[in-house]
Scaffold this active site. Structure first.
Site, PDB file in Angstrom:
ATOM      1  N   SER A  17       0.830  -1.209   0.000  1.00 48.00           N
ATOM      2  CA  SER A  17       0.000   0.000   0.000  1.00 48.00           C
ATOM      3  C   SER A  17       0.868   1.264   0.000  1.00 48.00           C
ATOM      4  CB  SER A  17      -0.964   0.005   1.184  1.00 48.00           C
ATOM      5  OG  SER A  17      -0.287   0.229   2.399  1.00 48.00           O
ATOM      6  N   ASN A  18       2.015   1.228   0.656  1.00 44.97           N
ATOM      7  CA  ASN A  18       2.898   2.395   0.612  1.00 44.97           C
ATOM      8  C   ASN A  18       3.478   2.585  -0.782  1.00 44.97           C
ATOM      9  OD1 ASN A  18       3.295   4.016   3.075  1.00 44.97           O
ATOM     10  ND2 ASN A  18       3.694   2.034   4.029  1.00 44.97           N
ATOM     11  N   ARG A  69      21.207 -15.221   2.928  1.00 47.36           N
ATOM     12  CA  ARG A  69      20.774 -13.820   2.824  1.00 47.36           C
ATOM     13  C   ARG A  69      21.588 -13.023   1.803  1.00 47.36           C
ATOM     14  NH1 ARG A  69      17.686 -11.281   6.152  1.00 47.36           N
ATOM     15  NH2 ARG A  69      18.132 -12.700   7.866  1.00 47.36           N
ATOM     16  N   LEU A  97      18.080  -6.514   5.410  1.00 47.32           N
ATOM     17  CA  LEU A  97      19.139  -6.423   4.410  1.00 47.32           C
ATOM     18  C   LEU A  97      20.502  -6.708   5.041  1.00 47.32           C
ATOM     19  CD1 LEU A  97      18.095  -3.200   2.460  1.00 47.32           C
ATOM     20  CD2 LEU A  97      17.381  -5.567   2.071  1.00 47.32           C
ATOM     21  N   ASN A 111      13.255   3.169   4.516  1.00 49.29           N
ATOM     22  CA  ASN A 111      12.257   2.252   5.044  1.00 49.29           C
ATOM     23  C   ASN A 111      11.250   3.056   5.849  1.00 49.29           C
ATOM     24  OD1 ASN A 111      11.070  -0.315   5.600  1.00 49.29           O
ATOM     25  ND2 ASN A 111      12.005  -0.303   7.639  1.00 49.29           N
ATOM     26  N   HIS A 113       8.411   2.698   9.081  1.00 51.96           N
ATOM     27  CA  HIS A 113       8.088   1.851  10.225  1.00 51.96           C
ATOM     28  C   HIS A 113       6.909   2.459  10.978  1.00 51.96           C
ATOM     29  CE1 HIS A 113       8.844  -1.149  13.285  1.00 51.96           C
ATOM     30  NE2 HIS A 113       8.740  -0.210  14.207  1.00 51.96           N
ATOM     31  N   ASP A 145      20.268   1.225   7.758  1.00 50.34           N
ATOM     32  CA  ASP A 145      21.663   0.886   7.998  1.00 50.34           C
ATOM     33  C   ASP A 145      21.740  -0.595   8.365  1.00 50.34           C
ATOM     34  OD1 ASP A 145      20.882   0.744  10.659  1.00 50.34           O
ATOM     35  OD2 ASP A 145      21.972   2.539  11.280  1.00 50.34           O
TER      36      ASP A 145
END
Length: 203
Positions: A17-18, A69, A97, A111, A113, A145
């Site tokens: 949605s963002n 990862r 990440l 990002n 939050h 970060d």
């Protein structure tokens, strides 16, 4: 802000949605001089991919299941670099990440939050806030970060916690502010007229 069009890369794992709000704000001119060059998901069933395809945007699925990862991150970074991405926007991307990934895009990964960081990092932030009994919650757009929900803060939006709220109603009102805050933060970062002093973003 220069007149050069900047390429955004969107990373998402869910409904996005963002991402959809960012796309609408680019289309309406609220985020000028930007285009979404690629939408990447680690999940083939992510709803945000359908939204992106309907908008005519290029999408890529890079499955993360069963991969180390950094191996997965190298595939994602390769796709971002192939599309000459200037700014990476995490929009409900449910992957932490690797430090290697972050180093490829210094101060170029954002990002969002659903809390006023540093309060309530990690998962289920609205539930944490509600259970803790805070009177004000909100959302934070920050640089990414090497640590979880830790990078320098760019934009925050407060949201009052009402007496009649539950986790669902609080989350819905925070989400409304997320859709505003993310585009504001993108404009600030793309304009480039700031310094980071310690943890502070200074115009």
């Amino acid at each position: 802000m220069s007149d050069a069009i900047k390429n955004l890369g969107i990373l998402l794992s869910g409904r996005g949605s963002n991402f959809e709000a960012i796309a609408k704000n680019i289309a309406s001119g609220k985020v000028p001089n930007a285009r979404i060059a690629i939408v990447i998901s680690n999940r083939a069933d992510a709803g945000g991919l359908d939204v992106a395809r309907k908008l005519g945007l290029e999408t890529v699925v890079i499955p993360s299941k069963g991969k180390v990862r950094e191996e997965h991150d190298r595939e994602v970074v390769a796709a971002l670099q192939h599309h000459k991405v200037d700014l990476v926007c995490l929009a409900g991307y449910m992957r932490l990440l690797s430090p290697w990934f972050v180093k490829q895009f210094p101060h170029k990964i954002l990002n969002i939050h659903p809390s006023l960081l540093p309060a309530f990092p990690g998962l289920e932030a609205q539930e944490q806030a509600f259970a803790y009994g805070v009177k004000i919650s909100g959302c934070t757009v920050h640089f990414v970060d090497e640590e979880l929900d830790h990078g320098a803060i760019i934009v925050q939006k407060p949201v009052l916690v009402l007496d009649g709220d539950d986790e669902r109603t609080l989350a819905a009102r925070i989400l409304e502010q997320e859709h505003i805050a993310y585009s504001e933060a993108i404009n600030i970062v793309l304009a480039g007229s700031f310094d980071i002093v310690g943890r502070r973003l200074v115009p």
